[in-house]
Design a protein around this motif. Structure first.
Motif, PDB file in Angstrom:
ATOM      1  N   GLY A   1      50.398   9.708  22.341  1.00  0.00           N
ATOM      2  CA  GLY A   1      50.729  11.121  22.260  1.00  0.00           C
ATOM      3  C   GLY A   1      49.496  12.002  22.175  1.00  0.00           C
ATOM      4  N   ALA A   2      49.668  13.287  22.471  1.00  0.00           N
ATOM      5  CA  ALA A   2      48.541  14.227  22.499  1.00  0.00           C
ATOM      6  C   ALA A   2      47.813  14.285  21.162  1.00  0.00           C
ATOM      7  N   VAL A   3      48.553  14.219  20.052  1.00  0.00           N
ATOM      8  CA  VAL A   3      47.906  14.265  18.733  1.00  0.00           C
ATOM      9  C   VAL A   3      48.269  13.045  17.892  1.00  0.00           C
ATOM     10  N   GLN A   4      48.703  11.995  18.545  1.00  0.00           N
ATOM     11  CA  GLN A   4      49.038  10.759  17.832  1.00  0.00           C
ATOM     12  C   GLN A   4      47.780  10.157  17.224  1.00  0.00           C
ATOM     13  N   VAL A   5      47.924   9.578  16.056  1.00  0.00           N
ATOM     14  CA  VAL A   5      46.816   8.868  15.421  1.00  0.00           C
ATOM     15  C   VAL A   5      47.176   7.395  15.329  1.00  0.00           C
TER      16      VAL A   5
END
Length: 430
Positions: free
Chosen positions: A223-227
């Protein structure tokens, strides 16, 4: 916080087309309504009556969605009510679709839960605009955010209550990321708003909604801001490795400082061919009260020949013996490609854990044919540092952060692969 469970008294209303009852939680703040049963889109007049819009939303079910208007969903201490759900698409590439769920609490206001490819972000509007550093970077809350994507969206389906006619709107987005945080600039015909959000794991969303994780779409890609969900962050691993390497160096230097590193045997002998193979004894030497190593260094003046020394370390008190062989061979010559050589005149070996006592060496020198080998030297040093162990441990300690860095880099490359503003050069992948 007090008041987070303040009950919301909704207005009860009925869809004028299918007669389904529904609740309006935001009262007069909502101006449009989409019926999730019949798919009709309505304008809400100031007196609360419904007027069906000339554009009727075509009802399409793309996938089973456990989230419907009216579902409670709790994040932190705030118990929101889900008031809307909408499916949107990139106008330039309609196959890219995502879901947005509007959340409402009478004291905490509005929030939006966004899902794309099974990845979730919870956003709230912020009145603080970020500082622009460059065309692709802004700063918000002292953190740099990098431009990930910009696009125009169209709403393809909507259900629940809305402030504006989302089915008729074309909205422009600029999305900036600093994982796990997202900054989204939304621009409509007469407004510009900034939203600040944070990535959520699917299990967190399921827990907040009181459903099973299996009811949510499975995540696809990064995801775009997945960690990463690894137990250790790369930064933590680097810090731990740096501390461990520092301790290793300190221990290694301390060990070297306490080592005696002294010579106990120095033999330089010349043996005639007739005496080759006879046993030579070294003077006796005393090793102190600790187990330590002995380093044997052998040299012989061979040329196009080989020589070997059979060595016995003899304990004068117990007659216990430990043996080893050291050799030298060196060959050289010329051929069509020029001069060549191979081999070495020197050899080193180590005997570990030699106990205290009085010792001597028995040395038997042998060689090949003519070409040197009559002269040899043997030097023995006691309690010498073993650098190889230090370098092996150093390699192991740097290997883990190196692997972590490679995995983190691949994770980031996967994140940016669908962005037009990737910091990774395409030639790296070719």
């Amino acid at each position: 916080m007090a008041g987070t469970d303040l009950p919301i008294q909704p207005l009860m209303q009925e869809c004028s087309e299918c007669k389904t009852s529904f609740k309006r939680y935001t009262h007069n703040q909502s101006r449009f309504f989409g019926c999730s049963v019949c798919g009709c889109w309505f304008h809400i007049k100031p007196d609360g009556t419904l007027t069906r819009d000339r554009k009727v939303m075509k009802k399409t079910i793309i996938r089973k969605d456990p989230f419907q208007p009216g579902r409670p969903i709790t994040f932190g201490e705030v118990k929101y009510i889900m008031i809307s759900r909408a499916e949107k698409a990139d106008k330039s590439a309609m196959q890219y679709k995502w879901r947005e769920y509007g959340l409402f609490h009478p004291l905490h206001g509005y929030a939006w839960l966004s899902e794309y490819d099974g990845h979730w972000v919870l956003l709230k509007e912020t009145i603080i605009s970020p500082k622009k550093n460059s065309s692709t970077e802004v700063v918000f809350d002292a953190k740099p955010f990098h431009l990930f994507q910009k696009y125009k969206s169209a709403t393809t389906s909507a259900a629940g209550e809305f402030h504006s006619n989302v089915l008729n709107e074309s909205v422009s987005y600029f999305e900036y990321i600093a994982p796990p945080f997202l900054l989204s600039c939304e621009s409509g015909k007469s407004y510009t708003k900034w939203f600040y959000g944070e990535s959520l794991f699917p299990e967190d969303v399921a827990k907040a909604a009181g459903i099973n994780k299996s009811e949510l779409p499975s995540p696809s890609g990064v995801g775009a801001v997945q960690v990463s969900k690894s137990n250790f962050s790369h930064r933590s691993l680097v810090i731990l490795s740096a501390i461990a390497i520092g301790l290793l160096i300190a221990i290694h230097l301390g060990t070297i400082a306490n080592m005696e590193e002294r010579e106990v045997v120095a033999m330089n002998e010349t043996i005639s061919d007739s005496l080759m193979g006879t046993t030579l004894a070294s003077p006796s030497f005393v090793l102190p009260d600790k187990n330590a190593n002995l380093e044997f260094s052998y040299y012989s003046n061979v040329s196009n020949n080989w020589a070997e020394a059979e060595i016995l370390l003899v304990n004068d008190n117990t007659n216990e013996m430990r043996g080893l062989s050291l050799g030298a061979e060196y060959y050289s010559g010329y051929d069509d490609e020029g001069s060549w050589s191979e081999g070495d005149l020197n050899t080193n070996k180590l005997l570990s854990s030699v106990g205290p006592g009085t010792y001597h060496l028995n040395v038997k020198q042998t060689k090949g044919g003519n070409g040197g080998g009559n002269n040899f030297s043997l030097n023995v040093r006691y309690d010498v540092p073993i650098d190889s162990n230090f370098y092996i441990m150093l390699l192991i300690m740097t290997l883990f952060p190196a692997i972590s860095w490679l995995r983190q880099r691949q994770f980031e490359k996967s994140r940016w692969m669908n962005s037009d503003y990737s910091p990774f050069n395409t030639w790296e992948d070719e």
